[in-house]
Design a protein around this motif. Structure first.
Motif, short mmCIF file in Angstrom:
data_model
loop_
_atom_site.label_atom_id
_atom_site.label_comp_id
_atom_site.label_asym_id
_atom_site.label_seq_id
_atom_site.Cartn_x
_atom_site.Cartn_y
_atom_site.Cartn_z
N ILE A 177 0.86 -1.18 0.00
CA ILE A 177 0.00 0.00 0.00
C ILE A 177 0.90 1.23 0.00
O ILE A 177 1.59 1.52 0.98
CB ILE A 177 -0.93 0.00 1.22
CG1 ILE A 177 -1.71 -1.31 1.29
CG2 ILE A 177 -1.87 1.19 1.17
CD1 ILE A 177 -2.25 -1.63 2.67
N VAL A 183 1.43 5.23 -0.08
CA VAL A 183 0.76 6.49 0.27
C VAL A 183 1.33 7.60 -0.59
O VAL A 183 2.52 7.93 -0.50
CB VAL A 183 0.93 6.81 1.77
CG1 VAL A 183 0.24 8.13 2.10
CG2 VAL A 183 0.36 5.68 2.63
N ARG A 200 -2.09 13.78 -1.71
CA ARG A 200 -2.59 14.76 -2.68
C ARG A 200 -2.31 16.14 -2.09
O ARG A 200 -3.09 16.68 -1.32
CB ARG A 200 -4.07 14.53 -2.94
CG ARG A 200 -4.33 13.17 -3.58
CD ARG A 200 -5.83 12.90 -3.76
NE ARG A 200 -6.05 11.60 -4.39
CZ ARG A 200 -6.17 10.46 -3.72
NH1 ARG A 200 -6.10 10.47 -2.39
NH2 ARG A 200 -6.35 9.32 -4.34
N GLU A 231 -2.59 2.17 -4.30
CA GLU A 231 -2.16 3.53 -4.00
C GLU A 231 -3.29 4.28 -3.32
O GLU A 231 -4.45 4.22 -3.77
CB GLU A 231 -1.73 4.28 -5.27
CG GLU A 231 -0.37 3.85 -5.79
CD GLU A 231 0.18 4.81 -6.84
OE1 GLU A 231 -0.50 5.82 -7.13
OE2 GLU A 231 1.28 4.54 -7.35
N VAL A 232 -2.97 4.99 -2.25
CA VAL A 232 -3.95 5.78 -1.51
C VAL A 232 -3.38 7.16 -1.24
O VAL A 232 -2.18 7.39 -1.42
CB VAL A 232 -4.34 5.10 -0.17
CG1 VAL A 232 -4.97 3.74 -0.42
CG2 VAL A 232 -3.11 4.97 0.74
N GLY A 233 -4.24 8.08 -0.80
CA GLY A 233 -3.78 9.45 -0.59
C GLY A 233 -3.52 9.83 0.86
O GLY A 233 -2.86 10.82 1.13
N GLU A 234 -4.03 9.02 1.80
CA GLU A 234 -3.91 9.37 3.21
C GLU A 234 -3.47 8.16 4.03
O GLU A 234 -3.70 7.01 3.63
CB GLU A 234 -5.25 9.87 3.76
CG GLU A 234 -5.83 11.07 3.02
CD GLU A 234 -5.04 12.35 3.25
OE1 GLU A 234 -4.27 12.39 4.24
OE2 GLU A 234 -5.19 13.28 2.45
N GLU A 250 -4.72 7.21 6.82
CA GLU A 250 -5.92 6.49 7.27
C GLU A 250 -6.42 5.52 6.19
O GLU A 250 -6.90 4.43 6.51
CB GLU A 250 -7.03 7.49 7.62
CG GLU A 250 -6.73 8.35 8.83
CD GLU A 250 -5.75 9.48 8.56
OE1 GLU A 250 -5.26 10.09 9.54
OE2 GLU A 250 -5.46 9.75 7.37
N ASP A 251 -6.30 5.92 4.93
CA ASP A 251 -6.71 5.04 3.84
C ASP A 251 -5.80 3.82 3.74
O ASP A 251 -6.24 2.71 3.42
CB ASP A 251 -6.70 5.79 2.50
CG ASP A 251 -7.69 6.96 2.49
OD1 ASP A 251 -8.71 6.87 3.20
OD2 ASP A 251 -7.42 7.93 1.77
N ALA A 252 -4.51 4.02 4.02
CA ALA A 252 -3.57 2.89 4.00
C ALA A 252 -3.91 1.89 5.09
O ALA A 252 -3.87 0.67 4.87
CB ALA A 252 -2.14 3.40 4.16
N ALA A 311 -6.84 1.39 6.41
CA ALA A 311 -8.06 0.69 6.02
C ALA A 311 -7.78 -0.36 4.94
O ALA A 311 -8.36 -1.45 4.96
CB ALA A 311 -9.10 1.70 5.53
N ALA A 312 -6.87 -0.04 4.01
CA ALA A 312 -6.57 -0.96 2.92
C ALA A 312 -5.79 -2.18 3.37
O ALA A 312 -5.71 -3.18 2.64
CB ALA A 312 -5.79 -0.22 1.82
#
Length: 313
Positions: free
Chosen positions: A83, A85, A88, A110-113, A115-117, A119-120
């Motif tokens: 994952i 990060v 943005r 790929e994530v932007g935050e 917190e998203d990582a 969750a992923a």
């Protein structure tokens, strides 16, 4: 960089992780998998400037993915998840692209935050955590006792001592950069340049900025060379520059080299010059002795004995 070398390297690292999990389970500490964290970038107290970021070495060994906050989840029998990060953000440039196609070996996201990582990463409560950020481990639901557990780390540390062809290539690339820097410092020492001038010449020739060197360069004239981790870099040229010591390396994709050299000017005297010549000859003998089946401890002992002979002669 060579994609095939990395693919083979990744297979080795994943096998090391699975073996570490098996050894840990045999010792009574079982985990379903491992979460590897690249590390977090920390800000200076009450400021918006970050401290110098160094990626966690276990993550860096798994994936040549620059920058903080990335996560990898490795579970035996499953394709590992990576994952990345990519914030943005218009304040800073986007992180550099990977040196190889990491998507070939991972379930790549790929994530932007941050917190998203998290969750992923999915269900990770039964995993061990490798990294220095307990807050991220807690957010993943991982118990503090599962943060770098000793039995797991002992196995990984042992296997990490054996370098793959990919790792050797990365260290070799770092050494090429450092060699360019050391060559200009050798010439600058002969001219009697200042410690600061030599430092600037080194990083320029190596093609680095200060944040890319693996440790602060040690460059000391005369008595400064006797301070093991000499920090300063005097701006003025030495009035009587006799001996210069430089301890400086370079890094490449998370791997570093560490090179120390001593240069003497005529004012240092003939005896010191003879000692340096003797050390050069001893070094070449030791390098020639490196090979399959040769024990490091034997080379270490030979180095001590060689230095003792030089000092006694």
């Amino acid at each position: 960089m060579n994609q095939d070398l990395y693919d083979a390297h990744l297979a080795t690292v994943l096998a090391d992780v699975e073996r570490a999990l098996e050894r840990s389970a045999a010792a009574g500490f079982g985990f379903e998998g491992v979460v590897l964290h690249a590390g977090a970038e920390l800000l200076v107290h009450r400021d918006d400037q970050p401290h110098l970021f160094r990626q966690d070495f276990n993550f860096a060994r798994l994936a040549p993915l620059p920058g903080p906050d990335h996560l990898a989840v490795v579970r035996p029998g499953e394709k590992p998840r990576l994952i990345r990060v990519v914030p943005r953000d218009y304040w800073y440039e986007a992180p550099a692209s990977p040196a190889v196609d990491v998507g070939r070996g991972f379930d790549y996201v790929e994530v932007g935050e941050v917190e998203d990582a998290i969750a992923a990463a999915g269900e990770t409560e039964s995993c061990a955590f490798l990294g220095d950020d307990p807050e991220v481990a807690a957010a993943l639901g991982i118990d503090e006792d599962a943060v770098e557990p000793p039995h797991l780390m002992a196995s990984l540390d042992w296997d990490r001592a054996y370098k793959t062809a990919w790792e050797a290539e990365c260290v070799r690339a770092a050494a090429v950069k450092a060699a360019r820097g050391h060559a200009v410092v050798r010439d600058g020492a002969a001219e009697g340049l200042s410690e600061r001038q030599l430092h600037h010449a080194y990083v320029a020739a190596a093609g680095l900025v200060d944040a890319e060197i693996p440790y602060p360069n040690i460059i000391g004239w005369n008595e400064n060379a006797a301070v093991l981790h000499y920090q300063s870099k005097v701006a003025e040229r030495p009035a009587d520059g006799r001996v210069l010591l430089i301890d400086a390396g370079a890094s490449h994709l998370g791997y570093a080299c560490d090179v120390t050299r001593t240069w003497a000017r005529p004012a240092a005297g003939s005896l010191f010059g003879e000692l340096l010549d003797g050390m050069e000859e001893l070094q070449r003998e030791l390098v020639a002795g490196v090979g399959p089946g040769v024990e490091y401890i034997d080379l270490h002992a030979a180095a001590h004995q060689g230095v003792a002979r030089l000092l006694a002669s």
